[in-house]
Scaffold this motif. Sequence first.
Motif, PDB file in Angstrom:
ATOM      1  N   GLU A 172       0.828  -1.206   0.000  1.00 42.94           N
ATOM      2  CA  GLU A 172       0.000   0.000   0.000  1.00 42.94           C
ATOM      3  C   GLU A 172       0.862   1.256   0.000  1.00 42.94           C
ATOM      4  O   GLU A 172       0.527   2.260  -0.661  1.00 42.94           O
ATOM      5  N   LYS A 173       2.001   1.212   0.697  1.00 42.54           N
ATOM      6  CA  LYS A 173       2.933   2.343   0.686  1.00 42.54           C
ATOM      7  C   LYS A 173       3.450   2.581  -0.733  1.00 42.54           C
ATOM      8  O   LYS A 173       3.530   3.730  -1.197  1.00 42.54           O
ATOM      9  N   ASP A 174       3.771   1.493  -1.416  1.00 41.07           N
ATOM     10  CA  ASP A 174       4.244   1.573  -2.792  1.00 41.07           C
ATOM     11  C   ASP A 174       3.154   2.143  -3.701  1.00 41.07           C
ATOM     12  O   ASP A 174       3.417   2.973  -4.576  1.00 41.07           O
ATOM     13  N   ARG A 175       1.895   1.706  -3.494  1.00 38.10           N
ATOM     14  CA  ARG A 175       0.788   2.198  -4.321  1.00 38.10           C
ATOM     15  C   ARG A 175       0.575   3.689  -4.109  1.00 38.10           C
ATOM     16  O   ARG A 175       0.364   4.441  -5.072  1.00 38.10           O
ATOM     17  N   ARG A 176       0.644   4.137  -2.859  1.00 36.65           N
ATOM     18  CA  ARG A 176       0.417   5.557  -2.580  1.00 36.65           C
ATOM     19  C   ARG A 176       1.521   6.425  -3.176  1.00 36.65           C
ATOM     20  O   ARG A 176       1.257   7.538  -3.653  1.00 36.65           O
ATOM     21  N   ALA A 177       2.746   5.918  -3.167  1.00 35.92           N
ATOM     22  CA  ALA A 177       3.847   6.655  -3.790  1.00 35.92           C
ATOM     23  C   ALA A 177       3.623   6.754  -5.299  1.00 35.92           C
ATOM     24  O   ALA A 177       3.899   7.798  -5.913  1.00 35.92           O
ATOM     25  N   PHE A 178       3.103   5.679  -5.880  1.00 35.13           N
ATOM     26  CA  PHE A 178       2.813   5.667  -7.313  1.00 35.13           C
ATOM     27  C   PHE A 178       1.714   6.679  -7.636  1.00 35.13           C
ATOM     28  O   PHE A 178       1.825   7.441  -8.613  1.00 35.13           O
ATOM     29  N   VAL A 179       0.674   6.724  -6.828  1.00 30.90           N
ATOM     30  CA  VAL A 179      -0.429   7.670  -7.046  1.00 30.90           C
ATOM     31  C   VAL A 179       0.052   9.110  -6.856  1.00 30.90           C
ATOM     32  O   VAL A 179      -0.322  10.014  -7.630  1.00 30.90           O
ATOM     33  N   LYS A 180       0.896   9.334  -5.870  1.00 31.24           N
ATOM     34  CA  LYS A 180       1.454  10.677  -5.639  1.00 31.24           C
ATOM     35  C   LYS A 180       2.243  11.134  -6.863  1.00 31.24           C
ATOM     36  O   LYS A 180       2.137  12.284  -7.302  1.00 31.24           O
ATOM     37  N   ARG A 181       3.035  10.216  -7.424  1.00 36.75           N
ATOM     38  CA  ARG A 181       3.791  10.507  -8.643  1.00 36.75           C
ATOM     39  C   ARG A 181       2.855  10.829  -9.797  1.00 36.75           C
ATOM     40  O   ARG A 181       3.090  11.759 -10.583  1.00 36.75           O
ATOM     41  N   GLN A 182       1.743  10.048  -9.918  1.00 38.15           N
ATOM     42  CA  GLN A 182       0.788  10.286 -10.992  1.00 38.15           C
ATOM     43  C   GLN A 182       0.172  11.680 -10.890  1.00 38.15           C
ATOM     44  O   GLN A 182       0.073  12.406 -11.882  1.00 38.15           O
ATOM     45  N   LYS A 183      -0.234  12.050  -9.687  1.00 39.55           N
ATOM     46  CA  LYS A 183      -0.898  13.343  -9.506  1.00 39.55           C
ATOM     47  C   LYS A 183       0.044  14.507  -9.789  1.00 39.55           C
ATOM     48  O   LYS A 183      -0.376  15.538 -10.341  1.00 39.55           O
ATOM     49  N   LYS A 184       1.302  14.327  -9.434  1.00 41.63           N
ATOM     50  CA  LYS A 184       2.297  15.357  -9.750  1.00 41.63           C
ATOM     51  C   LYS A 184       2.485  15.455 -11.256  1.00 41.63           C
ATOM     52  O   LYS A 184       2.578  16.555 -11.819  1.00 41.63           O
ATOM     53  N   MET A 185       2.521  14.312 -11.913  1.00 40.06           N
ATOM     54  CA  MET A 185       2.757  14.275 -13.354  1.00 40.06           C
ATOM     55  C   MET A 185       1.572  14.856 -14.129  1.00 40.06           C
ATOM     56  O   MET A 185       1.737  15.367 -15.246  1.00 40.06           O
ATOM     57  N   ALA A 186       0.360  14.785 -13.562  1.00 42.49           N
ATOM     58  CA  ALA A 186      -0.834  15.287 -14.252  1.00 42.49           C
ATOM     59  C   ALA A 186      -0.693  16.758 -14.612  1.00 42.49           C
ATOM     60  O   ALA A 186      -1.189  17.205 -15.657  1.00 42.49           O
ATOM     61  N   SER A 187      -0.015  17.513 -13.761  1.00 38.77           N
ATOM     62  CA  SER A 187       0.161  18.943 -14.025  1.00 38.77           C
ATOM     63  C   SER A 187       1.385  19.219 -14.894  1.00 38.77           C
ATOM     64  O   SER A 187       1.599  20.354 -15.332  1.00 38.77           O
ATOM     65  N   GLN A 188       2.169  18.173 -15.167  1.00 38.04           N
ATOM     66  CA  GLN A 188       3.402  18.364 -15.927  1.00 38.04           C
ATOM     67  C   GLN A 188       3.266  18.024 -17.408  1.00 38.04           C
ATOM     68  O   GLN A 188       3.990  18.577 -18.235  1.00 38.04           O
ATOM     69  N   ILE A 189       2.352  17.079 -17.725  1.00 33.52           N
ATOM     70  CA  ILE A 189       2.311  16.630 -19.121  1.00 33.52           C
ATOM     71  C   ILE A 189       1.798  17.741 -20.027  1.00 33.52           C
ATOM     72  O   ILE A 189       0.913  18.514 -19.670  1.00 33.52           O
ATOM     73  N   ARG A 190       2.400  17.811 -21.197  1.00 38.02           N
ATOM     74  CA  ARG A 190       2.071  18.832 -22.181  1.00 38.02           C
ATOM     75  C   ARG A 190       1.806  18.155 -23.523  1.00 38.02           C
ATOM     76  O   ARG A 190       2.393  17.118 -23.836  1.00 38.02           O
ATOM     77  N   PHE A 191       0.966  18.802 -24.323  1.00 40.25           N
ATOM     78  CA  PHE A 191       0.755  18.293 -25.672  1.00 40.25           C
ATOM     79  C   PHE A 191       2.062  18.450 -26.434  1.00 40.25           C
ATOM     80  O   PHE A 191       2.695  19.510 -26.381  1.00 40.25           O
ATOM     81  N   PRO A 192       2.504  17.404 -27.131  1.00 41.29           N
ATOM     82  CA  PRO A 192       3.869  17.421 -27.680  1.00 41.29           C
ATOM     83  C   PRO A 192       4.099  18.322 -28.885  1.00 41.29           C
ATOM     84  O   PRO A 192       5.243  18.465 -29.318  1.00 41.29           O
ATOM     85  N   PHE A 193       3.044  18.929 -29.444  1.00 37.72           N
ATOM     86  CA  PHE A 193       3.223  19.777 -30.621  1.00 37.72           C
ATOM     87  C   PHE A 193       2.628  21.164 -30.364  1.00 37.72           C
ATOM     88  O   PHE A 193       1.573  21.294 -29.731  1.00 37.72           O
ATOM     89  N   GLN A 194       3.313  22.165 -30.870  1.00 36.53           N
ATOM     90  CA  GLN A 194       2.806  23.535 -30.704  1.00 36.53           C
ATOM     91  C   GLN A 194       1.553  23.766 -31.532  1.00 36.53           C
ATOM     92  O   GLN A 194       0.611  24.422 -31.093  1.00 36.53           O
ATOM     93  N   ASP A 195       1.564  23.239 -32.748  1.00 34.91           N
ATOM     94  CA  ASP A 195       0.414  23.422 -33.644  1.00 34.91           C
ATOM     95  C   ASP A 195      -0.528  22.233 -33.511  1.00 34.91           C
ATOM     96  O   ASP A 195      -0.127  21.081 -33.720  1.00 34.91           O
ATOM     97  N   ILE A 196      -1.772  22.513 -33.142  1.00 36.22           N
ATOM     98  CA  ILE A 196      -2.786  21.466 -33.030  1.00 36.22           C
ATOM     99  C   ILE A 196      -3.565  21.410 -34.332  1.00 36.22           C
ATOM    100  O   ILE A 196      -3.928  22.453 -34.909  1.00 36.22           O
ATOM    101  N   ARG A 197      -3.809  20.217 -34.827  1.00 34.78           N
ATOM    102  CA  ARG A 197      -4.505  20.045 -36.107  1.00 34.78           C
ATOM    103  C   ARG A 197      -5.919  20.636 -36.060  1.00 34.78           C
ATOM    104  O   ARG A 197      -6.533  20.712 -34.997  1.00 34.78           O
ATOM    105  N   ASP A 198      -6.406  20.995 -37.233  1.00 38.87           N
ATOM    106  CA  ASP A 198      -7.796  21.451 -37.333  1.00 38.87           C
ATOM    107  C   ASP A 198      -8.720  20.348 -36.824  1.00 38.87           C
ATOM    108  O   ASP A 198      -8.603  19.184 -37.225  1.00 38.87           O
ATOM    109  N   GLY A 199      -9.619  20.698 -35.938  1.00 42.63           N
ATOM    110  CA  GLY A 199     -10.571  19.725 -35.406  1.00 42.63           C
ATOM    111  C   GLY A 199     -10.072  18.966 -34.205  1.00 42.63           C
ATOM    112  O   GLY A 199     -10.868  18.411 -33.440  1.00 42.63           O
TER     113      GLY A 199
END
Length: 755
Positions: free
Chosen positions: A165-192
């Motif tokens: 459970e300690k391992d799972r909570r550390a994994f979830v903590k990492r996930q929540k931190k990463m949620a605010s870090q991920i970015r769309f990989p391209f500057q230009d988003i396709r039409d639609g």
Amino acid sequence: MQISVHDLLIDPAPAGDINEGPDDSFGDPALGTEIHEAIQGQLRADIPGYRAEVSFHKSIEVNTASIAISGRVDGIHPDGSIDEIKTTFRPARLIRNLEMNPEHPYWLQLACYRWMSGTLCETPDRILVVDARSMESETIESLHWTPESFESWAIKRIEAILEREKDRRAFVKRQKKMASQIRFPFQDIRDGQLGFMEEIRNTCVAKGRLLGQAPTGIGKSLGSLFPALQVALAAGAKVAFLTPKNSQFAVAEKAVQQIASGSKANLRSITLGAKSKLCLNVEVNCTAEACPYAKGHYDKVRQNDLLKKLSRRAVLTVDSLRATGKKHEVCPHALSLQLLPRRDVLIGDYNHAFSPDANLRAKMSGADLVAPRPVVLIDEAHNVADRARDHWSGALAIADAEGTKWERALKRILAGTSKGPPSQKKLEALRQKIMDAILDQKETGPTDLELFFTISSFVGLLDAARRSDHFFLRNPDPGRWEIHCLDASEFTAKKFDDFESVVAFSATLKPLEFYRNEIGLNRDHDHAIEWPSPFDVSHQKTIVIPQVSTLWRNRSQNYEKIAGAVLRIAALKSGHYVAFFPSFSFLNSVASILHEKASGVEILTQTAGQPAQVTESILSRMRDPRPGVTTLLLAVQGGTFAEGIDLPGDQLIGAFIVGPGLPAVSPIREKMREYFDSKYGCGFDYAYTYPAMAKSVQSAGRVIRTADDRGIVVFMDSRFLEPGSQSAMPSQWIDQIHEARHGESLTDHINSFWS
């Protein structure tokens, strides 16, 4: 922390061998409950004061953590002694196992209840082993455990659970931190693509379900994974990206890598292949005796610290897992399941979600006690209904037992059933005999094990068919019975209930109402949408030639007309074309005329059962356009060249859709027509028109693959103008269709388009 007795007894870090296959446990929960209740009722009648299904609760402090354990005991005698009832078809074997193993889970369960009771009892607690066939029981008294010795065992197990459970909570903590870090990989988003992603993000936030027709060019894989990950990671949940074909795994793997590299985030994915594809043994037989990779698997994983080493890899593919399995002589499939709870994204086949015994949520959580529901993305979702129908269909024939000692017994059950389906009771009895022989190792081999599972699957389908009108049973040949699922939406809908949110998409999902009903996404608050194409609609010239008839009765009179139209239109601009036919026989009939008349045109032909190297050779030629050269590929709708193939630019500039590829009339199709006519009042469309149009639209969709592509799509048959057919087409096609008129020359229209 709250856990059940069952949670306490499951080892979060298993050791030793993998052993799958028949065992002496009882596999029918409903019948098991019925027998339990019968035994408990008899005990209450015989013993005044006897109590059944008594809830127990106990709290304990372990390493400063408060643990609340709950469970329910089968029965308690007036003197406080405890009964646990265990039903089995093999009582002698279970008794022998109990006598030989003091740490058998059943003894641990009984000892746990005594410990939880907080009292001692002079009368030993006992296990009642009940023969499921005769209802006779034998009582075995518990002599192995005291409350003190069990508490020592329980504390060690709880420490392992807390570590997990300690391992799972550390994994979830990492996930929540990463949620605010991920970015769309391209500057230009396709039409639609922005609208596509917003719709998916809103669905995931609302924990809803979305079915959407997403046209080519909108960037479905990346565009769906990015918003789904944003929402799932923030909630400490995972994303499953499901596809119908293994060949599509790489696209999703690339999308995950793009998001990870664009965000500098430690995003982790795993591609879970089918067990048969991952297996390194000569046969899929997951026992220590038959497979060196199953023998000592868990010990070898621990000794080589594989879970920790592999956790550092961002992307785990089928090939990389097979390589690891080979190097360390461990099972790649079991290793995948051990790794899965600490991966953010699962990429896999539909089977992991929609097969009858699939439990995707449990698979993605593994030994974790907290199992958040996953966000599920379903690619090429027009395939879901047929795949689910296949899962819920099956057959059993005398030939399945050929070469085994069970052949005569199966023949007696199947051969005399012309008036009705085979006896479920007799098949269950035969299955039990096979299981007994396998467990006792009485002259059995791989064929016996395969027969055991075939009969088990068929018995399950028989039981389902007995309770539902969704099935069609037929006896096409003496000694063979088939069960065909007509409508699997009830089963897929139940699977969806275990997911946090569902987004199902494809370029071929019209009519939306048809696919909502077929797939099981038809609750009142489920949403369906058609996204507009990001491409300029003027880049595709769509023509219907109604003067051509591909009806069976008219085909022979139209072969010349079809060949002539194809050659005349292709002559207006040199380049690469493909003509898609409903069947190979139709294709071959027109091909002979084309070869005779097509002077200066290179003709490539798909054949039935074509080897992969020939397919690749044809694709290589199509990907090599040459100035002034016209190449015509003849292929079938629904085949290799009609779906999942990209030929952008000059690699393909035109497609001829020669008639709707209606499924062949058969007893099964006719039953489907009757069933859907009764349910929705449009049986022919559900059984024939819409499945055919899915293939036609997929085939036509090969032409425009990028924003720069230009090409023509020619539909040959008046049926493409009927309301049922047009309701299955993308909206932008319908608005642009040119219907060829009698006496009209198409040359000016097409030349104008090319100019």
